[in-house]
Design an enzyme around this catalytic site. Sequence first.
Site, short mmCIF file in Angstrom:
data_model
loop_
_atom_site.label_atom_id
_atom_site.label_comp_id
_atom_site.label_asym_id
_atom_site.label_seq_id
_atom_site.Cartn_x
_atom_site.Cartn_y
_atom_site.Cartn_z
N ARG A 260 0.82 -1.22 0.00
CA ARG A 260 0.00 0.00 0.00
C ARG A 260 0.85 1.27 0.00
O ARG A 260 0.41 2.32 -0.45
CB ARG A 260 -0.90 0.02 1.24
CG ARG A 260 -1.92 -1.09 1.32
CD ARG A 260 -2.82 -0.91 2.55
NE ARG A 260 -3.80 -1.96 2.67
CZ ARG A 260 -3.61 -3.08 3.33
NH1 ARG A 260 -2.44 -3.31 3.91
NH2 ARG A 260 -4.56 -3.99 3.40
N LYS B 270 3.74 -18.05 8.84
CA LYS B 270 3.11 -18.30 10.13
C LYS B 270 2.75 -16.95 10.78
O LYS B 270 3.37 -15.92 10.43
CB LYS B 270 4.05 -19.10 11.04
CG LYS B 270 5.18 -18.25 11.66
CD LYS B 270 5.72 -18.90 12.89
CE LYS B 270 6.68 -17.98 13.61
NZ LYS B 270 6.06 -17.04 14.52
N HIS C 22 10.28 -20.80 8.93
CA HIS C 22 11.70 -20.67 8.57
C HIS C 22 12.61 -21.57 9.40
O HIS C 22 13.73 -21.87 8.97
CB HIS C 22 12.14 -19.20 8.69
CG HIS C 22 12.27 -18.71 10.10
ND1 HIS C 22 11.22 -18.19 10.81
CD2 HIS C 22 13.34 -18.67 10.93
CE1 HIS C 22 11.63 -17.84 12.02
NE2 HIS C 22 12.90 -18.12 12.11
N LYS D 40 16.60 -24.28 8.52
CA LYS D 40 17.91 -24.24 9.16
C LYS D 40 18.62 -25.58 8.96
O LYS D 40 18.01 -26.63 9.03
CB LYS D 40 17.76 -23.90 10.64
CG LYS D 40 17.22 -22.49 10.87
CD LYS D 40 17.12 -22.16 12.33
CE LYS D 40 16.55 -20.76 12.54
NZ LYS D 40 17.41 -19.71 12.00
N GLU E 261 15.97 -16.53 23.76
CA GLU E 261 16.56 -15.34 23.15
C GLU E 261 16.67 -14.24 24.21
O GLU E 261 15.82 -14.12 25.09
CB GLU E 261 15.75 -14.86 21.95
CG GLU E 261 14.32 -14.52 22.22
CD GLU E 261 13.60 -14.04 20.96
OE1 GLU E 261 14.25 -13.37 20.14
OE2 GLU E 261 12.41 -14.33 20.82
N ASP F 264 3.40 -17.82 19.54
CA ASP F 264 4.48 -17.30 18.72
C ASP F 264 5.55 -18.34 18.42
O ASP F 264 6.10 -18.37 17.31
CB ASP F 264 5.12 -16.10 19.43
CG ASP F 264 6.18 -15.41 18.58
OD1 ASP F 264 5.90 -15.17 17.39
OD2 ASP F 264 7.27 -15.12 19.10
N HIS G 124 7.30 -23.52 15.69
CA HIS G 124 8.72 -23.91 15.69
C HIS G 124 8.99 -25.14 16.57
O HIS G 124 9.57 -26.13 16.12
CB HIS G 124 9.59 -22.76 16.20
CG HIS G 124 9.50 -21.51 15.36
ND1 HIS G 124 9.25 -21.54 14.01
CD2 HIS G 124 9.65 -20.21 15.68
CE1 HIS G 124 9.25 -20.30 13.54
NE2 HIS G 124 9.49 -19.49 14.53
N LYS H 250 11.63 -15.00 26.10
CA LYS H 250 12.35 -13.79 25.75
C LYS H 250 13.09 -13.26 26.97
O LYS H 250 12.76 -13.59 28.11
CB LYS H 250 11.37 -12.74 25.22
CG LYS H 250 10.80 -13.10 23.84
CD LYS H 250 10.01 -11.95 23.25
CE LYS H 250 9.59 -12.27 21.83
NZ LYS H 250 10.75 -12.38 20.92
#
Length: 513
Positions: free
Chosen positions: A59, A164, A194, A198, A232, A251, A256, A356
């Site tokens: 857009r 996803k 993704h 890997k 992470e 998430d 995953h 996280k």
Amino acid sequence: MHDTRKENQPAALPHGEPCVVVIFGASGDLTKRKLMPALFHLTCSGCLADNFLVIGVARKPMDIDTFRNMIRDGVEHSREIRAFREEEWLAFMPRLDYLVGGFDDPDTYRRLAGRLARIEGPVGANRLFYLATSPSAAPVIVGGLAQAGLNREENGWSRIVVEKPFGSDLASARALNAEIAKAFAESQIYRIDHYLGKETVQNILFFRFGNTMFEPLWNRNHIDYVEITAAEPLGVGHRMGYYEESGALRDMVANHLMQLLALIAMEPPVAFDADAVRDKKTEVWRSIRPMTPEQVARHTVRAQYLSGTIDGADMPGYREETGASPGSNTETYAALEFAIDNWRWAGVPFYLRTGKRLARHLTEITLHFRHPPLALFARADGLEPNAITLRIQPNEGISLAFGAKLPGAVKKAGPVQMSFCYRSAFGEDPPSAYATLLLDIMRGDATLFNRHDGVEAQWRLITPIEEAWAMQPVAQLPGYAAGSDGPPEANALLARNGHKWGAIGESRNYCDV
């Protein structure tokens, strides 16, 4: 020492079929940071046809030069491009085109169809539609493509890539699958995760089924428990709006980690092709019983990060982050215990955790073996049982922990480790996950992509947990300090079975040296 690098050079990447890649959401972060650097790498590696083209659709009003400069910035600063060369960019840049249009505007698809018709003479009629958009836009884009006839495969193939999350629960996943199936056959649909691109994830199957020393041990008779970790140190960042709706469970676990669980636990497929592999993965998810609310309370942990220190820097708690609700109970950490009810894995707990603001960036799978039946040395000396660790990121590799006699006259064993590191063994890092997966799509190989029944089988397990958590409100979730390994409640989840997590903050892989 024998150097295996000369004889173990990575095989040359295959060639993708000529096509036009149409990226919806081309002005977004995913396109700039991941998709375009991957396409640039494939082009520079000679994997893409000379008449390969990209059309970005978004857009945001911008002219072609502005779009190309935006892409250049993403490619030039990408960690996945080892050496940016001006001459390679000048050869790649003319392949980029841009179309301004709303996803809900039928005229966008008419203009796109016209542009494709004008260039299909020299390029061919192969089309790859990549939805680098929010999940809510997928049904709208799919409908627009179908209305313009761009879903039809007449003089070439037409494939659609969906990012996803594939829905937010079982009902929405079924609805999304049904909407896409109205316009595209299952063979045309590539649901991308993704993580599956890997190198170490792909190597799980080769490691298991290509080595006779490991496969006979890969079962309940020898393995005590399995832990899968995705940690992470980063916070939510600019994704606060999405994360408040999602949380760690949706998430990370719903896609995953469930994928990693299936690859570790699946039975050998009859062939290494898309349907055979995906059949076996879906069997694993169907072998896990959905939890009751009482089981959710016993076998899951959710928590939220508090303020703390990472690499010497002070970090705020989740509720103090920009955009967070002061009373938010969105989980930033989730730990779960799953039981697979089949012959191979009966009685072996699978522990999954993700979070996280943890001690460091780490994704790995560890299979812990049972104690020897006659512990002449292990228990007497406090030696840990054998373990195999598959490191997904960073520094991909595989390590084997076992006991060996310590030097000297005393008959005492100590822990040692043998490790395989991709970078050391092959002399270079593997291609990025997105480069691998994009090339697979162009070649029509769906092995590393989700199928509709697999998506629904995963949500069949996750949705009852979501619902139970919603029915068990708390004033504030358990907390854990930023920079730690997570909440103590997660340690208690394993301790009651006599198990324990590996320390996130401690390196157990020589690839980190």
